[in-house]
Design a protein around this motif. Sequence first.
Motif, PDB file in Angstrom:
ATOM      1  N   GLY A 195       0.762  -1.233   0.000  1.00 48.96           N
ATOM      2  CA  GLY A 195       0.000   0.000   0.000  1.00 48.96           C
ATOM      3  C   GLY A 195       0.794   1.284   0.000  1.00 48.96           C
ATOM      4  N   ASP A 196       1.889   1.360   0.784  1.00 49.48           N
ATOM      5  CA  ASP A 196       2.533   2.669   0.936  1.00 49.48           C
ATOM      6  C   ASP A 196       3.850   2.811   0.184  1.00 49.48           C
ATOM      7  N   GLY A 197       4.309   1.738  -0.464  1.00 47.22           N
ATOM      8  CA  GLY A 197       5.523   1.845  -1.264  1.00 47.22           C
ATOM      9  C   GLY A 197       6.810   1.866  -0.461  1.00 47.22           C
ATOM     10  N   GLU A 198       6.729   1.831   0.865  1.00 50.25           N
ATOM     11  CA  GLU A 198       7.912   1.816   1.708  1.00 50.25           C
ATOM     12  C   GLU A 198       8.483   0.394   1.769  1.00 50.25           C
ATOM     13  N   PRO A 199       9.734   0.237   2.269  1.00 48.98           N
ATOM     14  CA  PRO A 199      10.276  -1.119   2.465  1.00 48.98           C
ATOM     15  C   PRO A 199       9.350  -1.947   3.340  1.00 48.98           C
ATOM     16  N   LEU A 200       9.299  -3.241   3.069  1.00 47.47           N
ATOM     17  CA  LEU A 200       8.363  -4.092   3.793  1.00 47.47           C
ATOM     18  C   LEU A 200       8.650  -4.094   5.291  1.00 47.47           C
ATOM     19  N   PHE A 201       7.590  -3.950   6.067  1.00 49.99           N
ATOM     20  CA  PHE A 201       7.691  -4.009   7.518  1.00 49.99           C
ATOM     21  C   PHE A 201       8.233  -5.383   7.915  1.00 49.99           C
ATOM     22  N   PRO A 202       9.236  -5.432   8.811  1.00 48.65           N
ATOM     23  CA  PRO A 202       9.852  -6.725   9.119  1.00 48.65           C
ATOM     24  C   PRO A 202       8.927  -7.640   9.920  1.00 48.65           C
ATOM     25  N   THR A 203       9.130  -8.932   9.723  1.00 43.26           N
ATOM     26  CA  THR A 203       8.442  -9.901  10.565  1.00 43.26           C
ATOM     27  C   THR A 203       9.252 -10.116  11.841  1.00 43.26           C
ATOM     28  N   TYR A 204       8.689 -10.864  12.764  1.00 44.66           N
ATOM     29  CA  TYR A 204       9.365 -11.198  14.020  1.00 44.66           C
ATOM     30  C   TYR A 204       8.827 -12.553  14.456  1.00 44.66           C
ATOM     31  N   GLN A 205       9.269 -13.030  15.585  1.00 41.39           N
ATOM     32  CA  GLN A 205       8.819 -14.323  16.081  1.00 41.39           C
ATOM     33  C   GLN A 205       8.102 -14.149  17.415  1.00 41.39           C
ATOM     34  N   VAL A 206       7.197 -15.077  17.706  1.00 40.31           N
ATOM     35  CA  VAL A 206       6.551 -15.125  19.018  1.00 40.31           C
ATOM     36  C   VAL A 206       6.737 -16.532  19.569  1.00 40.31           C
ATOM     37  N   SER A 207       7.232 -16.628  20.776  1.00 41.16           N
ATOM     38  CA  SER A 207       7.468 -17.923  21.390  1.00 41.16           C
ATOM     39  C   SER A 207       6.159 -18.692  21.578  1.00 41.16           C
ATOM     40  N   THR A 208       6.187 -19.977  21.250  1.00 39.91           N
ATOM     41  CA  THR A 208       5.033 -20.847  21.494  1.00 39.91           C
ATOM     42  C   THR A 208       5.303 -21.839  22.628  1.00 39.91           C
ATOM     43  N   ASP A 209       6.427 -21.685  23.289  1.00 44.87           N
ATOM     44  CA  ASP A 209       6.813 -22.648  24.323  1.00 44.87           C
ATOM     45  C   ASP A 209       5.777 -22.744  25.438  1.00 44.87           C
ATOM     46  N   LYS A 210       5.318 -21.604  25.912  1.00 49.28           N
ATOM     47  CA  LYS A 210       4.432 -21.646  27.075  1.00 49.28           C
ATOM     48  C   LYS A 210       3.050 -22.175  26.715  1.00 49.28           C
TER      49      LYS A 210
END
Length: 276
Positions: free
Chosen positions: A231-246
């Motif tokens: 949509g905005d033409g900017e560099p793609l917003f980075p992904t991240y991780q979420v722990s599933t351990d708990k």
Amino acid sequence: MAEKQQQGSNVEEGSSTAAGKVVCVTGASGYIASWIVKLLLDRGYTVHGTVRDTAVSGTLNVLRSCKKASVKRVVITSSMAAVTFNGRPRTPDVIVDETWFSVPELCEKHQQWYVLSKTLAEEAAWKFSKDNELEIVVMHPTMVIGPLLQPTLNASVEVILNLINGSSSTYPNFAHGWVNVKDVALAHILAYEVPSADGRYCIVERVVHYLELVKIISKMYPNISLPYKCGDGEPLFPTYQVSTDKIRSLGAELIPLEKTIKETIESLKEKGFFAL
């Protein structure tokens, strides 16, 4: 409790009866709560449902009622919004977990009122729990999608509908966590049933950018007209991780995102919100 991205609920322990344990689900007509009710009934519980109330006062009203009724454990639906908005970087090598808390002052500064409301509601719940010796467990789902039980469209599933209905040629430049509503409902019940459950639980199967979401849908449904640019033409917003351990420590195994997306689209077709 009310949620903007997904409708929330509390699960409270009641007394035992000949028919089995009694559980109260607040906001029982909501998206997540309707699945909680279904799974509880399938497990043999007697379920009492109530209507929802908003914001911080709604949460405290429920907890006050639980204290009066000598309820032992309350499972509260919060949101990842109360976890991640703290100014810390979210990049592919970062793993978000239950030790993260959103910062109210930062929410106010950026006028993130929904995030602020979820953060303050959780803070109030923990304070009430400590002051009144009431056991609570707080669940933090992310963007919740999957099959609809109710005839109405909720906001989080509408996000998927807006990608596939041809209403836009662009997709948002954002990465979200995603999870199946059935997993969220089951996680609430496990948090109620498992004696060792405590504290906070992030419920996120995977974090992907909308670009990846579009790619997954395109592979499954090549005939659907999908947005083709950011949509905005900017560099793609980075992904991240979420722990599933708990959350996995409760015995929950999260449904893969691909299957969840397929279930969501098929449900939208079945309910008449979308046709190929």
